[in-house]
Enzyme design. Structure first.
Site, PDB file in Angstrom:
ATOM      1  N   CYS A 297      43.428   1.648 -22.041  1.00  0.00           N
ATOM      2  CA  CYS A 297      43.403   2.565 -20.847  1.00  0.00           C
ATOM      3  C   CYS A 297      42.658   3.801 -20.857  1.00  0.00           C
ATOM      4  O   CYS A 297      42.393   4.302 -21.766  1.00  0.00           O
ATOM      5  CB  CYS A 297      44.978   2.624 -20.472  1.00  0.00           C
ATOM      6  SG  CYS A 297      45.911   1.264 -20.636  1.00  0.00           S
TER       7      CYS A 297
ATOM      8  N   ASN B 136      48.265   5.567 -23.283  1.00  0.00           N
ATOM      9  CA  ASN B 136      47.087   4.414 -23.812  1.00  0.00           C
ATOM     10  C   ASN B 136      47.644   3.914 -25.217  1.00  0.00           C
ATOM     11  O   ASN B 136      47.853   4.968 -26.191  1.00  0.00           O
ATOM     12  CB  ASN B 136      45.755   4.900 -23.601  1.00  0.00           C
ATOM     13  CG  ASN B 136      44.674   4.195 -24.421  1.00  0.00           C
ATOM     14  OD1 ASN B 136      44.921   2.858 -24.330  1.00  0.00           O
ATOM     15  ND2 ASN B 136      43.838   4.689 -25.043  1.00  0.00           N
ATOM     16  N   GLY B 137      47.774   2.749 -25.588  1.00  0.00           N
ATOM     17  CA  GLY B 137      48.251   2.478 -26.950  1.00  0.00           C
ATOM     18  C   GLY B 137      49.199   1.475 -26.790  1.00  0.00           C
ATOM     19  O   GLY B 137      49.618   0.819 -25.882  1.00  0.00           O
TER      20      GLY B 137
ATOM     21  N   GLU C 216      31.025 -13.285 -22.207  1.00  0.00           N
ATOM     22  CA  GLU C 216      31.636 -12.104 -21.687  1.00  0.00           C
ATOM     23  C   GLU C 216      31.210 -11.716 -20.185  1.00  0.00           C
ATOM     24  O   GLU C 216      31.815 -11.190 -19.586  1.00  0.00           O
ATOM     25  CB  GLU C 216      31.811 -10.977 -22.887  1.00  0.00           C
ATOM     26  CG  GLU C 216      30.570 -10.510 -23.321  1.00  0.00           C
ATOM     27  CD  GLU C 216      30.755  -9.454 -24.160  1.00  0.00           C
ATOM     28  OE1 GLU C 216      31.952  -8.977 -24.383  1.00  0.00           O
ATOM     29  OE2 GLU C 216      29.762  -8.810 -24.662  1.00  0.00           O
TER      30      GLU C 216
ATOM     31  N   GLU D  33      25.881 -13.300 -31.387  1.00  0.00           N
ATOM     32  CA  GLU D  33      25.838 -12.290 -30.386  1.00  0.00           C
ATOM     33  C   GLU D  33      25.341 -12.661 -29.091  1.00  0.00           C
ATOM     34  O   GLU D  33      26.070 -12.221 -27.996  1.00  0.00           O
ATOM     35  CB  GLU D  33      25.160 -11.041 -31.081  1.00  0.00           C
ATOM     36  CG  GLU D  33      24.793  -9.907 -30.155  1.00  0.00           C
ATOM     37  CD  GLU D  33      26.186  -9.239 -29.402  1.00  0.00           C
ATOM     38  OE1 GLU D  33      27.401  -9.732 -29.864  1.00  0.00           O
ATOM     39  OE2 GLU D  33      25.907  -8.758 -28.429  1.00  0.00           O
TER      40      GLU D  33
ATOM     41  N   TRP E 111      44.474  -1.203 -18.665  1.00  0.00           N
ATOM     42  CA  TRP E 111      44.367  -2.640 -19.053  1.00  0.00           C
ATOM     43  C   TRP E 111      45.597  -3.161 -19.724  1.00  0.00           C
ATOM     44  O   TRP E 111      45.962  -2.556 -20.672  1.00  0.00           O
ATOM     45  CB  TRP E 111      43.159  -2.587 -20.101  1.00  0.00           C
ATOM     46  CG  TRP E 111      42.552  -4.012 -20.516  1.00  0.00           C
ATOM     47  CD1 TRP E 111      41.958  -4.911 -20.048  1.00  0.00           C
ATOM     48  CD2 TRP E 111      42.938  -4.256 -21.911  1.00  0.00           C
ATOM     49  NE1 TRP E 111      41.790  -5.922 -20.806  1.00  0.00           N
ATOM     50  CE2 TRP E 111      42.423  -5.827 -22.174  1.00  0.00           C
ATOM     51  CE3 TRP E 111      43.561  -3.836 -23.117  1.00  0.00           C
ATOM     52  CZ2 TRP E 111      42.220  -6.291 -23.264  1.00  0.00           C
ATOM     53  CZ3 TRP E 111      43.618  -4.500 -24.303  1.00  0.00           C
ATOM     54  CH2 TRP E 111      42.960  -5.763 -24.271  1.00  0.00           C
TER      55      TRP E 111
ATOM     56  N   HIS F 217      26.968 -32.044 -38.857  1.00  0.00           N
ATOM     57  CA  HIS F 217      28.058 -32.355 -39.327  1.00  0.00           C
ATOM     58  C   HIS F 217      29.340 -32.590 -38.397  1.00  0.00           C
ATOM     59  O   HIS F 217      30.420 -31.808 -38.640  1.00  0.00           O
ATOM     60  CB  HIS F 217      28.441 -31.442 -40.472  1.00  0.00           C
ATOM     61  CG  HIS F 217      27.517 -31.231 -41.820  1.00  0.00           C
ATOM     62  ND1 HIS F 217      27.487 -32.173 -42.992  1.00  0.00           N
ATOM     63  CD2 HIS F 217      26.391 -30.676 -41.725  1.00  0.00           C
ATOM     64  CE1 HIS F 217      26.564 -31.801 -43.213  1.00  0.00           C
ATOM     65  NE2 HIS F 217      25.749 -31.000 -42.961  1.00  0.00           N
TER      66      HIS F 217
ATOM     67  N   ARG G 279      37.203   1.699 -19.100  1.00  0.00           N
ATOM     68  CA  ARG G 279      38.405   1.333 -20.268  1.00  0.00           C
ATOM     69  C   ARG G 279      39.506   0.487 -19.724  1.00  0.00           C
ATOM     70  O   ARG G 279      40.147  -0.080 -20.755  1.00  0.00           O
ATOM     71  CB  ARG G 279      38.869   2.730 -20.670  1.00  0.00           C
ATOM     72  CG  ARG G 279      38.002   3.660 -21.132  1.00  0.00           C
ATOM     73  CD  ARG G 279      38.586   5.260 -21.478  1.00  0.00           C
ATOM     74  NE  ARG G 279      39.826   4.922 -22.534  1.00  0.00           N
ATOM     75  CZ  ARG G 279      39.322   5.201 -23.680  1.00  0.00           C
ATOM     76  NH1 ARG G 279      38.303   5.428 -24.092  1.00  0.00           N
ATOM     77  NH2 ARG G 279      40.637   5.038 -24.408  1.00  0.00           N
TER      78      ARG G 279
ATOM     79  N   LYS H 210      27.388 -12.813 -25.563  1.00  0.00           N
ATOM     80  CA  LYS H 210      26.882 -11.887 -24.271  1.00  0.00           C
ATOM     81  C   LYS H 210      27.166 -12.787 -23.203  1.00  0.00           C
ATOM     82  O   LYS H 210      27.671 -12.502 -22.097  1.00  0.00           O
ATOM     83  CB  LYS H 210      25.479 -11.853 -24.439  1.00  0.00           C
ATOM     84  CG  LYS H 210      25.058 -10.707 -25.415  1.00  0.00           C
ATOM     85  CD  LYS H 210      25.279  -9.262 -24.868  1.00  0.00           C
ATOM     86  CE  LYS H 210      26.801  -8.409 -25.078  1.00  0.00           C
ATOM     87  NZ  LYS H 210      27.193  -8.176 -26.455  1.00  0.00           N
TER      88      LYS H 210
ATOM     89  N   LYS I  48      36.300  -1.960 -22.476  1.00  0.00           N
ATOM     90  CA  LYS I  48      35.044  -1.481 -23.147  1.00  0.00           C
ATOM     91  C   LYS I  48      35.624  -1.169 -24.960  1.00  0.00           C
ATOM     92  O   LYS I  48      34.513  -1.510 -25.803  1.00  0.00           O
ATOM     93  CB  LYS I  48      34.539   0.070 -22.712  1.00  0.00           C
ATOM     94  CG  LYS I  48      33.555   0.372 -23.442  1.00  0.00           C
ATOM     95  CD  LYS I  48      32.293  -0.355 -23.403  1.00  0.00           C
ATOM     96  CE  LYS I  48      31.086   0.028 -24.234  1.00  0.00           C
ATOM     97  NZ  LYS I  48      29.918  -0.829 -24.115  1.00  0.00           N
TER      98      LYS I  48
HETATM   99  C1  AGP Z   1      30.754  -6.175 -26.630  1.00  0.00           C
HETATM  100  O1  AGP Z   1      30.003  -6.549 -25.885  1.00  0.00           O
HETATM  101  C2  AGP Z   1      32.222  -6.313 -26.472  1.00  0.00           C
HETATM  102  N1  AGP Z   1      32.774  -5.745 -25.176  1.00  0.00           N
HETATM  103  C3  AGP Z   1      33.113  -6.282 -27.323  1.00  0.00           C
HETATM  104  O2  AGP Z   1      33.016  -7.486 -28.414  1.00  0.00           O
HETATM  105  C4  AGP Z   1      33.136  -4.806 -28.306  1.00  0.00           C
HETATM  106  O3  AGP Z   1      32.030  -5.140 -29.264  1.00  0.00           O
HETATM  107  C5  AGP Z   1      34.190  -4.761 -29.610  1.00  0.00           C
HETATM  108  O4  AGP Z   1      35.338  -4.751 -28.823  1.00  0.00           O
HETATM  109  C6  AGP Z   1      33.890  -3.769 -30.612  1.00  0.00           C
HETATM  110  O5  AGP Z   1      34.167  -2.387 -29.817  1.00  0.00           O
HETATM  111  P1  AGP Z   1      33.645  -1.178 -30.662  1.00  0.00           P
HETATM  112  O6  AGP Z   1      31.865  -1.221 -30.978  1.00  0.00           O
HETATM  113  O7  AGP Z   1      33.620  -0.153 -29.717  1.00  0.00           O
HETATM  114  O8  AGP Z   1      34.219  -0.917 -32.059  1.00  0.00           O
END
Ligand code: AGP
Length: 606
Positions: A2, A100-101, A483, A476, A74, A499, A27, A480, A601
């Site tokens: 958050c 936050n937490g 997400e 990766e 969040w 396989h 966030r 992309k 984020k």
């Molecule tokens: C990245 O596109 C994602 N939103 C997510 O996987 C991110 O890479 C992951 O949460 C790690 O975040 P950080 O790099 O701030 O540790």
């Protein structure tokens, strides 16, 4: 995760509170609220929806006051409802808190407080702290002591900012594991989850450490250790980012801006002094066991490193996803880990670092946020200087981490006499030529990539295939697409396809193939075989390749990348092309590109 913001001023604070959570919206953005102390006591407008939607419902700017807190959520505990949004108030409306937490023992605390007659209005863990403040203020008649007594009972991660009618001109805050920084201005002081919230107003920042209470008024502040009561002297550091660099700058989305910033952000990463690469290489090569650690995108950076070290050092350095690290990693005093994290606040990665440090090992990191928890926990950190990465989807940060990791790998390979100095210098110059090559790709190929993305935007199931280091790229790239466009993509090593998964292949099933550079003969040959296997079963394929030795008509569609690309540069170029492909698919599908549903984020909770 958050976003928290607090403002105390000799002027009205509502505009800064609103601006602060707008800056922190990446966030978390499922609900938000404010608490302000004004002439009539404590008011706390809050609701569900984006910040602008809630502002339309609650009209934040109607309120006036000189001290306030705001929060954008969040959801972790409790669904997205108005009651579960922050701030949370004590029953007597004398305290308001934002958090936050995760308070991991909140159920026990909640039950104790209910037994004592406290009534809860939400399902959240955070509300517990508001009632604890009330309970302990009644015992000690002192807000700081009430905070210290409350955190003694609380377990887990928290960054809490609170205000009270008992001291209507002061903000109080406390943190443990979740980030919290102070912004020291002229007649106005700030508290926030990160400095985007206030960098427009002041670049003077103070970073709180775990279990430190900060007491902040409009023209002064002090910090005290919650356990010992000792006053702590804190350094003020100057933030070297500006709001301008964290604005969209004419791009439709931060994601596209940050993809196009990659030549610049790589150039800044290359300013890292060589001694930092040498230091990291020394620590990693001396370690008895070493791991690359990250999660989500940064796990795929770790995967890239695994293959890079295998290719250049002949060493196996496992890549372990942070969330699994504690379950499978053996750690001793001879362990070294290299972690990757854009935010430097990802809970799971911080836990991995903690495990290694508790074993007496060494923790290294590459991160993008100065003063982040990770930067302060590790034995050494390389600051990647990518500039603010606002889009929830990571692009430029990951690419710079891959580049910096490559420099460390080349240092290590030379140190181990696996490559000569002249070979190292050749590879370094190829890496340093990436900004120009990426600019060429962006200028010359993005229109074509857009057209291919539009053509395939309605395909909702993909296999993303790569071999060797290109499997890291495929992984990766698949993340992309998932997400940002909400399109399913499964990454798989090419050789694995036959396989079982090949049963999926028919004329309706699409595969994206990351074709190795032709100088990687073995990888190239095996990848081509896999493409033939797919074609033999009428599977549709889209190839990302460099043009050499690729038969005409092999792919249904292809994205041909600059043919001058070298083997060292190829994974970077393919990844940038895949970033653009995902962006344009999401753009075609009209997704909420910078703030995709369900995401945040940085995930600062376990
Ligand atoms: C990245 O596109 C994602 N939103 C997510 O996987 C991110 O890479 C992951 O949460 C790690 O975040 P950080 O790099 O701030 O540790």
């Amino acid at each position: 995760m958050c976003g928290i913001c607090g403002v105390v001023s000799n002027a009205n604070v509502v505009n800064d509170l609103f601006f602060g959570i707008k800056q922190l919206e990446y966030r978390g953005y499922d609900s938000c609220g404010m608490a302000i102390i004004n002439g009539k006591g404590l008011v706390a407008p809050k609701n569900i929806g984006s910040i602008d939607e809630v502002d339309r419902k609650e009209d934040f700017h109607q309120y006036r006051g000189n001290v306030g807190i705001s929060h954008t959520r969040w959801a972790t505990h409790g669904s997205v409802t108005q009651k579960n949004s922050h701030p949370h108030l004590s029953q007597n409306q004398q305290f308001a808190i934002v958090h936050n937490g995760i308070i991991s023992n909140f159920r026990d605390l909640r039950q104790q407080l209910i037994n004592e007659g406290y009534l809860f209005s939400s399902e959240t863990d955070s509300e517990v702290f508001a009632h604890l403040m009330d309970r302990h203020y009644k015992l000690y008649n002192n807000i700081e002591e009430a905070i210290a007594a409350s955190v003694k009972l609380v377990e887990g991660s928290y960054a809490i900012c609170l205000l009270s009618v008992h001291d209507p001109k002061t903000l109080y805050c406390i943190k443990n594991e979740s980030p919290l920084v102070l912004g020291i201005g002229e007649g106005t002081n700030y508290v926030a989850s990160d400095f985007y919230a206030f960098v427009k107003f002041t670049r003077n920042a103070v970073i709180l450490d775990d279990r430190e209470i900060a007491v902040v008024s409009n023209d002064s502040y002090y910090v005290r250790n919650a356990d010992t009561g000792e006053i702590k002297r804190k350094n003020i550091f100057t933030i070297d980012w500006s709001v301008e660099t964290s604005q969209k700058g004419g791009y439709p989305h931060y994601m596209l801006k940050e993809i196009y910033e990659q030549p610049e952000s790589l150039t800044k990463a290359f300013l890292t002094p060589d001694i930092e690469f040498t230091n990291f290489a020394d620590i990693l090569t001396k370690a008895k066991e070493k791991y690359f650690v990250g999660v989500g995108t940064t796990f795929y950076v770790a995967e890239y490193g695994k293959y890079f070290f295998a290719d250049f050092l002949g060493e196996f350095c496992p890549a372990i996803s942070s969330d699994e690290f504690n379950a499978i990693a053996k750690t001793t005093k001879d362990t070294a880990i290299l972690c990757f994290s854009q935010s430097g606040e990802t809970y799971d990665t911080l836990q991995a670092i903690k495990k290694v440090k508790d074993s007496g090992g060494k923790a290294l990191s590459i991160t993008n946020v100065m003063g982040s928890t990770m930067a302060r926990m590790c034995d050494a950190t390389i600051l990647q200087k990518s500039g603010p990465e606002i889009c929830v989807i990571s692009t430029k940060a990951a690419l710079s981490q891959m580049a910096l990791l490559s420099f460390i790998g080349l240092e290590a390979a030379e140190k181990m006499a696996k490559i000569s100095t002249s070979e190292k210098e050749k590879y370094v110059s190829e890496l340093k030529a990436l900004p120009e090559l990426i600019s060429k790709l962006l200028n010359e190929r993005s229109g074509f990539i857009h057209s291919v993305a539009k053509k395939y935007a309605d395909e909702f199931n993909w296999l993303f295939l790569g071999k060797g280091i290109y499997y890291a790229v495929a992984q990766e790239s698949a993340l992309k697409l998932k997400e940002v466009a909400y399109v399913h993509a499964e990454a798989m090593p090419c050789g694995f396809l036959k396989h079982g998964t090949i049963a999926l292949i028919d004329e309706k099933f699409h595969s994206m193939v990351f074709v190795p550079h032709h100088d990687e003969e073995c990888l190239f040959k095996h990848t081509m075989s896999s493409v033939e296997e797919i074609k033999a079963r009428k599977g549709a394929t889209v190839g990302f390749h460099f043009g050499t030795n690729v038969p005409e008509g092999l792919f249904n569609d292809q994205i041909v990348l600059p043919e001058e690309t070298t083997k060292m540069q190829a994974p970077f170029i393919q990844l940038v092309a895949a970033q653009l492909f995902s962006y344009y698919v999401a753009y075609t599908l009209k997704r909420d590109i910078d703030k995709p549903r369900n995401l945040a984020k940085s995930v600062t909770v376990g």
